[in-house]
Design an enzyme around this catalytic site. Structure first.
Site, PDB file in Angstrom:
ATOM      1  N   ASP A 134       0.782  -1.245   0.000  1.00 35.83           N
ATOM      2  CA  ASP A 134       0.000   0.000   0.000  1.00 35.83           C
ATOM      3  C   ASP A 134       0.812   1.292   0.000  1.00 35.83           C
ATOM      4  OD1 ASP A 134       0.996  -0.004   2.552  1.00 35.83           O
ATOM      5  OD2 ASP A 134      -0.930  -0.339   3.548  1.00 35.83           O
ATOM      6  N   ASP A 269      19.094  -4.776  -1.612  1.00 35.20           N
ATOM      7  CA  ASP A 269      18.349  -3.516  -1.780  1.00 35.20           C
ATOM      8  C   ASP A 269      18.380  -2.685  -0.501  1.00 35.20           C
ATOM      9  OD1 ASP A 269      16.716  -5.909  -1.167  1.00 35.20           O
ATOM     10  OD2 ASP A 269      15.173  -4.445  -0.694  1.00 35.20           O
ATOM     11  N   ASP A 279      17.374   1.523   6.133  1.00 30.35           N
ATOM     12  CA  ASP A 279      16.165   0.684   6.198  1.00 30.35           C
ATOM     13  C   ASP A 279      16.073  -0.096   7.502  1.00 30.35           C
ATOM     14  OD1 ASP A 279      15.273   1.671   3.868  1.00 30.35           O
ATOM     15  OD2 ASP A 279      15.088  -0.248   2.837  1.00 30.35           O
TER      16      ASP A 279
HETATM   17  P1  AMP Z   1      12.106  -3.747   2.886  1.00 25.83           P
HETATM   18  O1  AMP Z   1      12.268  -5.200   3.213  1.00 25.83           O
HETATM   19  O2  AMP Z   1      11.307  -2.972   3.888  1.00 25.83           O
HETATM   20  O3  AMP Z   1      13.402  -3.092   2.595  1.00 25.83           O
HETATM   21  O4  AMP Z   1      11.223  -3.678   1.545  1.00 25.83           O
HETATM   22  C1  AMP Z   1      11.495  -4.425   0.394  1.00 25.83           C
HETATM   23  C2  AMP Z   1      10.734  -3.860  -0.754  1.00 25.83           C
HETATM   24  O5  AMP Z   1       9.334  -3.840  -0.474  1.00 25.83           O
HETATM   25  C3  AMP Z   1      11.082  -2.431  -1.123  1.00 25.83           C
HETATM   26  O6  AMP Z   1      10.969  -2.306  -2.510  1.00 25.83           O
HETATM   27  C4  AMP Z   1      10.027  -1.633  -0.406  1.00 25.83           C
HETATM   28  O7  AMP Z   1       9.810  -0.374  -0.989  1.00 25.83           O
HETATM   29  C5  AMP Z   1       8.813  -2.534  -0.572  1.00 25.83           C
HETATM   30  N1  AMP Z   1       7.817  -2.307   0.487  1.00 25.83           N
HETATM   31  C6  AMP Z   1       7.913  -2.620   1.803  1.00 25.83           C
HETATM   32  N2  AMP Z   1       6.808  -2.253   2.463  1.00 25.83           N
HETATM   33  C7  AMP Z   1       5.988  -1.675   1.559  1.00 25.83           C
HETATM   34  C8  AMP Z   1       4.697  -1.069   1.626  1.00 25.83           C
HETATM   35  N3  AMP Z   1       3.988  -0.992   2.748  1.00 25.83           N
HETATM   36  N4  AMP Z   1       4.199  -0.574   0.475  1.00 25.83           N
HETATM   37  C9  AMP Z   1       4.866  -0.629  -0.688  1.00 25.83           C
HETATM   38  N5  AMP Z   1       6.070  -1.193  -0.807  1.00 25.83           N
HETATM   39  C10 AMP Z   1       6.640  -1.704   0.293  1.00 25.83           C
HETATM   40 MG    MG Z   2      14.285  -1.699   1.888  1.00 29.16          MG
END
Ligand code: AMP
Ligand code: MG
Length: 521
Positions: A134, A269, A279
């Site tokens: 979202d 990432d 992050d």
């Molecule tokens: P993360 O593990 O939090 O670094 O996220 C991994 C990927 O998922 C990244 O591309 C984030 O932008 C995406 N992501 C995580 N949470 C959300 C969210 N609530 N809405 C959209 N994208 C998300």
């Molecule tokens: Mg991330």
């Protein structure tokens, strides 16, 4: 409110040709222009005066309506055009393809006192990279990110910074443990600040698509603006860049190991090209010293991102970056040489860091035995890492082994663990340690001062953040303010905060949010 804005990234690098905000593959572009979603009732919870000041903002600015509007995504600062970055990545060791800023939106770059910063909202709504999610963030995870980034900064660990924490006034649905129990939580937005938000995965995106043109453009841009001291050209330039990223990443990991920080999701990432911590998701702090520990329940089975594995995972991630940069270099040998040096460089830096934690000024190679034996002993029982190292500085040269041991006795979670065999092991260790500190010319007081400058008294223990979140959920931010103030001086005695220099309470041992976190945020 006056910001000295720059838009180097969006001026010099190619944008997505479409501005339609729906999830999709974005080709041949470094980013997509996208507007934050207007929050229904934004309110400021906290802002970092120091970060604001580094951007040229005053305290008055922080409390202005403009600040509230800009950093909640309600309005756009004039002359700027927000954008989400495209990047790819390896998640938990597997190739994941295009990821990108799914819930982060870069506002602009700011230039102040010869430094440039990128300002980014996290949780400000969907972007073309949101995939099935979202684009929002909840208060719980936003407090965790906001506080921890600042705590890390004051500990001296390279990190993104936090400018502001806002409530959006909207509700966000989350299944905290991914077990089919979704519930509404308060939505929140953090404004993060870093030189840039370029990641290892930014380069992997173009390499995976064999898009050499954009790979080169991004590498040249990154070097020109963020590694401008690299003056060589051609292949040498990219090698120097990779060498520096490797060194910076290594230094960051040594600092994590020093303070007992476990990132929890070291996917490529989530690896900044600047070697800064980025992050803050299901991260955690070692309470009892346990190299197998990870706070991330999503990683429970393989514990890929456990404390003791972080140095190796960083190297694994650097291999992925090397692969991504390879098309610019076309010679594996010099890349391999840099990667091969990582292991021995890490060992050297790690030993040096641990010698500092132990207060060993004149360093001996043999100290490695002392360090390794110590971590073995720390693993055996439940022993609080922070309290152990902080209290170790109270050892005096004249102490007997049992007196030395008594200085760290408080770090044990269970007194009853202290049977004869264990005591003997510890006395044997202190025998060598006492001998080593007696060999040194520095006084007890000097050693104590130096040790206390690298062994924090206060870290953001997992249960502390949870207490703060529980209060904040009810609209009470006093604990958030208190922790923020305390964590600004983690190495100082700060007797007013003495109650936070304590072992994790028993109720927090296996509690969700304390020792157990998922990626749900
Ligand atoms: P993360 O593990 O939090 O670094 O996220 C991994 C990927 O998922 C990244 O591309 C984030 O932008 C995406 N992501 C995580 N949470 C959300 C969210 N609530 N809405 C959209 N994208 C998300
Ligand atoms: Mg991330």
């Amino acid at each position: 409110m006056k910001l000295h804005i720059k838009n180097n990234f969006t001026t010099e690098l190619p944008a997505d040709s479409s501005e339609i905000n729906i999830p999709r593959q974005v080709e041949q572009a470094c980013y997509s222009f996208v507007l934050p979603k207007k929050p229904s009732n934004p309110s400021l919870i906290h802002a970092s005066e120091e970060v604001a000041s580094s951007l040229g903002l005053s305290q008055e600015d922080i409390f202005s309506t403009e600040f509230l509007n800009i950093f909640s995504g309600n309005t756009i600062y004039s002359g700027t055009k927000p954008y989400a970055l495209g990047y790819a990545g390896h998640q938990f060791g597997n190739w994941a393809g295009q990821l990108g800023d799914g819930r982060a939106i870069n506002l602009t770059e700011v230039f102040h006192e010869n430094k440039s910063y990128t300002l980014q909202l996290k949780g400000a709504g969907p972007t073309p990279y949101s995939r099935t999610a979202d684009g929002f963030a909840v208060l719980r995870s936003s407090i965790r990110e906001y506080l921890c980034a600042e705590a890390m900064h004051y500990l001296g660990v390279p990190t993104t910074r936090s400018l502001s924490l806002m409530l959006s006034g909207d509700q966000v649905l989350r299944d905290v443990l991914y077990n089919g129990n979704p519930a509404y939580e308060k939505g929140a937005i953090v404004c993060r600040v870093a030189p840039s938000f370029i990641r290892f995965g930014s380069f992997e995106l173009f390499a995976s698509r064999e898009d050499l043109v954009n790979l080169r453009l991004l590498a040249d841009f990154t070097i020109k603006h963020h590694f401008h001291h690299i003056k060589v050209e051609g292949v040498e330039k990219y090698l120097a860049f990779f060498q520096e990223v490797t060194q910076n990443t290594l230094k960051m990991i040594v600092e994590w190991q020093r303070v007992g920080f476990v990132h929890g999701v070291m996917n490529t990432d989530n690896m900044s090209i600047h070697g800064i911590t980025i992050d803050y998701g299901p991260y955690g702090w070692l309470e009892d010293y346990n190299s197998n520990w990870t706070p991330n329940t999503t990683d429970n089975q393989h514990k890929r991102y456990r404390f003791g594995n972080q140095p190796e995972i960083a190297l694994w991630n650097l291999y992925q970056l090397a692969n991504a940069l390879y098309p610019l270099i076309n010679d594996a040998k010099p890349l391999e040489a840099i990667l091969n040096a990582y292991a021995s460089d890490y060992e050297k830096e790690y030993l040096n860091m641990m010698q500092n934690k132990l207060g060993l000024q004149d360093k001996l190679d043999d100290d490695l035995f002392l360090v390794n034996r110590l971590t073995e002993l720390l693993e055996k029982e439940e022993i609080d890492m922070t309290i152990f190292f902080r209290n170790l500085s109270n050892v005096n040269k004249e102490n007997s082994v049992s007196e030395s041991f008594d200085t760290i006795r408080d770090a044990f979670y269970n007194e009853k663990d202290l049977n004869e065999t264990i005591l003997k092991d510890w006395y044997d260790w202190f025998e060598i340690y006492n001998f080593r500190i007696n060999e040194q010319t520095q006084s007890d007081l000097d050693r104590k001062d130096k040790m206390n400058a690298v062994n924090p008294k206060y870290v953001l223990r997992n249960y502390m953040t949870q207490l703060c979140i529980d209060d904040a959920d009810k609209g009470d931010y006093s604990l958030l303010n208190e922790l923020f103030e305390m964590l600004k001086k983690p190495y100082d005695e700060q007797l007013d905060f003495q109650k936070w220099f304590a072992k994790r309470p028993d109720w927090a041992r296996d509690k969700v949010g304390c020792s157990m976190l998922s990626c749900s945020s």
